[in-house]
Design a protein around this motif. Structure first.
Motif, PDB file in Angstrom:
ATOM      1  N   UNK A  98       0.831  -1.213   0.000  1.00 42.14           N
ATOM      2  CA  UNK A  98       0.000   0.000   0.000  1.00 42.14           C
ATOM      3  C   UNK A  98       0.861   1.257   0.000  1.00 42.14           C
ATOM      4  N   UNK A  99       1.931   1.240   0.786  1.00 38.61           N
ATOM      5  CA  UNK A  99       2.805   2.413   0.878  1.00 38.61           C
ATOM      6  C   UNK A  99       3.519   2.678  -0.442  1.00 38.61           C
ATOM      7  N   UNK A 100       3.820   1.619  -1.192  1.00 36.20           N
ATOM      8  CA  UNK A 100       4.484   1.812  -2.476  1.00 36.20           C
ATOM      9  C   UNK A 100       3.554   2.500  -3.470  1.00 36.20           C
ATOM     10  N   UNK A 101       2.274   2.120  -3.474  1.00 41.67           N
ATOM     11  CA  UNK A 101       1.300   2.806  -4.332  1.00 41.67           C
ATOM     12  C   UNK A 101       1.197   4.269  -3.924  1.00 41.67           C
ATOM     13  N   UNK A 102       1.166   4.522  -2.627  1.00 41.68           N
ATOM     14  CA  UNK A 102       1.092   5.908  -2.141  1.00 41.68           C
ATOM     15  C   UNK A 102       2.312   6.707  -2.586  1.00 41.68           C
ATOM     16  N   UNK A 103       3.478   6.073  -2.592  1.00 38.23           N
ATOM     17  CA  UNK A 103       4.695   6.763  -3.020  1.00 38.23           C
ATOM     18  C   UNK A 103       4.626   7.153  -4.493  1.00 38.23           C
ATOM     19  N   UNK A 104       4.155   6.242  -5.342  1.00 38.05           N
ATOM     20  CA  UNK A 104       4.044   6.540  -6.768  1.00 38.05           C
ATOM     21  C   UNK A 104       2.972   7.600  -7.009  1.00 38.05           C
ATOM     22  N   UNK A 105       1.895   7.554  -6.244  1.00 36.81           N
ATOM     23  CA  UNK A 105       0.842   8.575  -6.365  1.00 36.81           C
ATOM     24  C   UNK A 105       1.375   9.939  -5.950  1.00 36.81           C
ATOM     25  N   UNK A 106       2.190   9.956  -4.906  1.00 37.65           N
ATOM     26  CA  UNK A 106       2.823  11.214  -4.473  1.00 37.65           C
ATOM     27  C   UNK A 106       3.746  11.749  -5.557  1.00 37.65           C
ATOM     28  N   UNK A 107       4.529  10.851  -6.166  1.00 40.52           N
ATOM     29  CA  UNK A 107       5.403  11.277  -7.266  1.00 40.52           C
ATOM     30  C   UNK A 107       4.586  11.883  -8.393  1.00 40.52           C
ATOM     31  N   UNK A 108       3.459  11.277  -8.715  1.00 37.77           N
ATOM     32  CA  UNK A 108       2.585  11.808  -9.764  1.00 37.77           C
ATOM     33  C   UNK A 108       2.177  13.245  -9.451  1.00 37.77           C
ATOM     34  N   UNK A 109       1.755  13.496  -8.231  1.00 42.59           N
ATOM     35  CA  UNK A 109       1.285  14.824  -7.845  1.00 42.59           C
ATOM     36  C   UNK A 109       2.410  15.849  -7.883  1.00 42.59           C
ATOM     37  N   UNK A 110       3.586  15.463  -7.396  1.00 42.58           N
ATOM     38  CA  UNK A 110       4.706  16.392  -7.369  1.00 42.58           C
ATOM     39  C   UNK A 110       5.241  16.663  -8.774  1.00 42.58           C
ATOM     40  N   UNK A 111       5.281  15.616  -9.593  1.00 41.77           N
ATOM     41  CA  UNK A 111       5.780  15.789 -10.953  1.00 41.77           C
ATOM     42  C   UNK A 111       4.826  16.659 -11.766  1.00 41.77           C
ATOM     43  N   UNK A 112       3.544  16.494 -11.551  1.00 38.06           N
ATOM     44  CA  UNK A 112       2.571  17.333 -12.248  1.00 38.06           C
ATOM     45  C   UNK A 112       2.768  18.804 -11.892  1.00 38.06           C
ATOM     46  N   UNK A 113       3.057  19.059 -10.609  1.00 34.95           N
ATOM     47  CA  UNK A 113       3.307  20.434 -10.175  1.00 34.95           C
ATOM     48  C   UNK A 113       4.586  20.979 -10.808  1.00 34.95           C
ATOM     49  N   UNK A 114       5.632  20.151 -10.895  1.00 37.43           N
ATOM     50  CA  UNK A 114       6.888  20.590 -11.501  1.00 37.43           C
ATOM     51  C   UNK A 114       6.747  20.837 -13.000  1.00 37.43           C
ATOM     52  N   UNK A 115       5.902  20.049 -13.666  1.00 33.43           N
ATOM     53  CA  UNK A 115       5.649  20.275 -15.091  1.00 33.43           C
ATOM     54  C   UNK A 115       5.072  21.668 -15.311  1.00 33.43           C
ATOM     55  N   UNK A 116       4.181  22.079 -14.440  1.00 30.84           N
ATOM     56  CA  UNK A 116       3.582  23.412 -14.559  1.00 30.84           C
ATOM     57  C   UNK A 116       4.615  24.501 -14.333  1.00 30.84           C
ATOM     58  N   UNK A 117       5.606  24.224 -13.455  1.00 32.36           N
ATOM     59  CA  UNK A 117       6.664  25.199 -13.182  1.00 32.36           C
ATOM     60  C   UNK A 117       7.812  25.109 -14.192  1.00 32.36           C
ATOM     61  N   UNK A 118       7.793  24.030 -15.009  1.00 27.89           N
ATOM     62  CA  UNK A 118       8.803  23.781 -16.039  1.00 27.89           C
ATOM     63  C   UNK A 118      10.202  23.609 -15.459  1.00 27.89           C
ATOM     64  N   UNK A 119      10.288  23.038 -14.276  1.00 32.12           N
ATOM     65  CA  UNK A 119      11.593  22.711 -13.691  1.00 32.12           C
ATOM     66  C   UNK A 119      11.401  21.687 -12.587  1.00 32.12           C
ATOM     67  N   UNK A 120      12.428  20.807 -12.452  1.00 32.20           N
ATOM     68  CA  UNK A 120      12.399  19.830 -11.363  1.00 32.20           C
ATOM     69  C   UNK A 120      12.684  20.557 -10.052  1.00 32.20           C
ATOM     70  N   UNK A 121      11.742  20.487  -9.166  1.00 34.69           N
ATOM     71  CA  UNK A 121      11.898  21.161  -7.875  1.00 34.69           C
ATOM     72  C   UNK A 121      11.373  20.245  -6.767  1.00 34.69           C
ATOM     73  N   UNK A 122      10.062  20.057  -6.733  1.00 34.26           N
ATOM     74  CA  UNK A 122       9.491  19.190  -5.696  1.00 34.26           C
ATOM     75  C   UNK A 122       9.896  17.737  -5.883  1.00 34.26           C
ATOM     76  N   UNK A 123      10.111  17.309  -7.135  1.00 40.65           N
ATOM     77  CA  UNK A 123      10.452  15.915  -7.411  1.00 40.65           C
ATOM     78  C   UNK A 123      11.954  15.662  -7.482  1.00 40.65           C
ATOM     79  N   UNK A 124      12.762  16.689  -7.273  1.00 41.27           N
ATOM     80  CA  UNK A 124      14.201  16.544  -7.470  1.00 41.27           C
ATOM     81  C   UNK A 124      14.782  15.439  -6.601  1.00 41.27           C
ATOM     82  N   UNK A 125      14.258  15.255  -5.407  1.00 40.75           N
ATOM     83  CA  UNK A 125      14.769  14.243  -4.481  1.00 40.75           C
ATOM     84  C   UNK A 125      14.575  12.830  -5.038  1.00 40.75           C
ATOM     85  N   UNK A 126      13.584  12.641  -5.909  1.00 41.74           N
ATOM     86  CA  UNK A 126      13.346  11.318  -6.492  1.00 41.74           C
ATOM     87  C   UNK A 126      14.363  10.988  -7.580  1.00 41.74           C
ATOM     88  N   UNK A 127      14.996  12.012  -8.144  1.00 40.62           N
ATOM     89  CA  UNK A 127      15.930  11.814  -9.243  1.00 40.62           C
ATOM     90  C   UNK A 127      17.370  11.715  -8.729  1.00 40.62           C
TER      91      UNK A 127
END
Length: 222
Positions: A193-222
């Motif tokens: 369950x926690x792994x699904x939550x992690x991928x869902x969190x990545x989705x939300x953060x990456x969507x926000x970074x796409x709008x900002x056009x730079x890796x910021x909130x998701x940078x820690x995942x990369x």
């Protein structure tokens, strides 16, 4: 299709694709099929300070996960590479000079054979789409239905197919945990369950970074 009882002469090495201290990946031709051969450096016996009851050999972890995913139909649905088989603890001598990096190992290597999928690239800002991320979440859920925990759900293991707007691939199961469906514990279900939550969190953060056009909130995942 399954590659069983392979002889060295049946494997034609095309080129080396990737190398790390844990494994080396080659493009090969086997019995007329172009595929990927991932050769694992083998670790030695469990050390006295290492935990009992937990598999530590990355070849065992990865090959066990792929066998379960194949048997459960996840490979056939294209969410992970198709699995063609494995070679366990083989002598690298007949595979020279391609496997020269394994000749000085104390223990013999093992290998798995996987589908070759051209034009893969890691999910990132320039190739993000809501549909692709939705499919990644669907993919991890299907993987979990087979009672396999990926255990490394990071963008480096989340690939999109550049010429296919919908297909995505979950890669690299060398940390995966494969559970017994009939003996799975509450703690293991919580990890799924926690792994699904992690991928869902990545989705939300990456969507926000796409709008900002730079890796910021998701940078820690990369």
């Amino acid at each position: 299709m399954g590659f069983e009882n392979l002889e060295a002469a049946e494997i034609a090495f095309q080129k080396k694709l990737f190398s790390s201290r844990f494994s080396v990946i080659f493009l090969v031709m086997v019995r007329g099929v172009t595929c990927v051969m991932k050769v694992h450096h083998r670790r030695g016996p469990r050390r006295y300070y290492e935990p009992e009851g937990r598999e530590l050999d990355i070849h065992v972890l990865e090959s066990t996960a792929y066998r379960r995913l194949k048997a459960s139909g996840v490979c056939d649905r294209g969410l992970v590479p198709d699995f063609f088989g494995s070679m366990r603890k083989f002598d690298p001598t007949p595979y020279q000079p391609h496997l020269k990096m394994f000749m000085d190992d104390e223990f013999p290597p093992s290998a798995i054979f996987l589908e070759c999928i051209p034009n893969l690239e890691m999910i990132n800002l320039h190739n993000y789409t809501p549909q692709r991320m939705k499919t990644f979440i669907l993919g991890i859920q299907e993987i979990h239905k087979a009672f396999v925990l990926h255990d490394d759900p990071k963008p480096r293991n989340m690939m999109v197919v550049k010429d296919d707007p919908e297909r995505v691939i979950w890669m690299d199961f060398d940390r995966a945990k494969t559970y017994d469906e009939h003996l799975v514990t509450d703690a293991q279900r919580q990890l799924l369950d926690e792994e699904v939550e992690m991928v869902t969190c990545l989705q939300q953060l990456l969507e926000a970074d796409v709008k900002k056009r730079k890796l910021e909130d998701t940078l820690i995942f990369y």
